[in-house]
Design a protein around this motif. Sequence first.
Motif: not given
Length: 392
Positions: A366-388
């Motif tokens: 993901v590429t996020t634009f905006g407040i830093p914590r925005l990435l935290g909402q997507w990080r777990p999904q990227v880790i799980e999906s990337l592993a798959a």
Amino acid sequence: MSHEQQPESVVIVGAGVAGWRAARDLRGAGYGGTVTVIGDEAPYDRPPLSKQYLSGEYDDARISLYRGEEPASLDVTVREARAALVRPGEVALDDGETVAADAIIVATGSAARRPAMLDGHDIFTLRTREDARALRAALAEAGSLLVLGGGFIGAEVAATARTAGLAVTVVELQPTLLGGALGVECGRRIERVHREHGVELVTGVGVERLEARDGDAIVVLADGRELSADVAVAGFGAELNLEVFAGTGIDVTAGVQCDEFGRVEGLPGIWAAGDIAAWHDPVLGEPVRREHWQVAGEQASIVARTIAGGPIAKRNPPYFWSDQFDLKVQVFGRPELADREEWVSGEDVEPQSVRGHYCGEHLVAVTTFGIPRLLGQWRPQVIESLAAATAS
């Protein structure tokens, strides 16, 4: 490598984030031998150089990589010297002295690229603390800035100078600012932010030559246009500091080839981390270099723990960020694996938005634009999906 097999001495060549992180993590992993760091300068953090340090918001103490009473508290010797050559078992300094070492970690990083067209012209580059100091002093006396190259350094310097009130023009050869690094849609998002803040962008045209008239920097573009400013800075990328490998017989054309733990191929007892290191990527099946702060630190930690015989922490997907004006841009994951992308939260016109990078149905970055914590909402999904995605 067990603790009983630890080498008696480790010499680290390079005192940037990778070099100092390696020293710190050697001790953290229980390494009990001698540790010596050899670098041109005392360790400091480079990302703020184009932003907070350039603006004067941060001082030298704020960008220092030392914590508390380091290096004394770590029992690490820091030598401000220049290494000339590394070979198994020793490091040769440019004054002729040699330093013996059972294990060597090379983290020499990179330098600002200065193409021949800059020769003879008073054009700034930005890679070191001294570069930032010199540019800061020049900007304090200037009313306008011309930025040649719209990569991350160029874009960040442009944002810093424009925030300080200078008239800023950015010249970028590619059709979109940061399009190569972030993709065209994300690049357009960055472009709009710059234009909204008053930065003039000249894209899709190269620089033909440089001139100097009446103290101004004059740039003649390939289409014949002339641009001028009180100060000019070039952000034409970086050149790897690979001189220490001259004469070793290894091929460093594409960086220093390493296994997935940082061991340099063909040079026993030598590891590499950071910008210069092309580590074997098990997913891609080939060596890959990544010039990111987070990657440099993680590689240094893996090397340190490998040498010390400690456990290797789970590796995180690559991550990097850029601060431009009031916008934080963060990239997490592996966009190079993607075959499509789309806006998954917000749109490119919104203050906070997320661009998803997919491999099939897997969200690999993901590429996020905006407040830093925005990435935290997507990080777990990227880790799980990337592993798959990488397991399939």
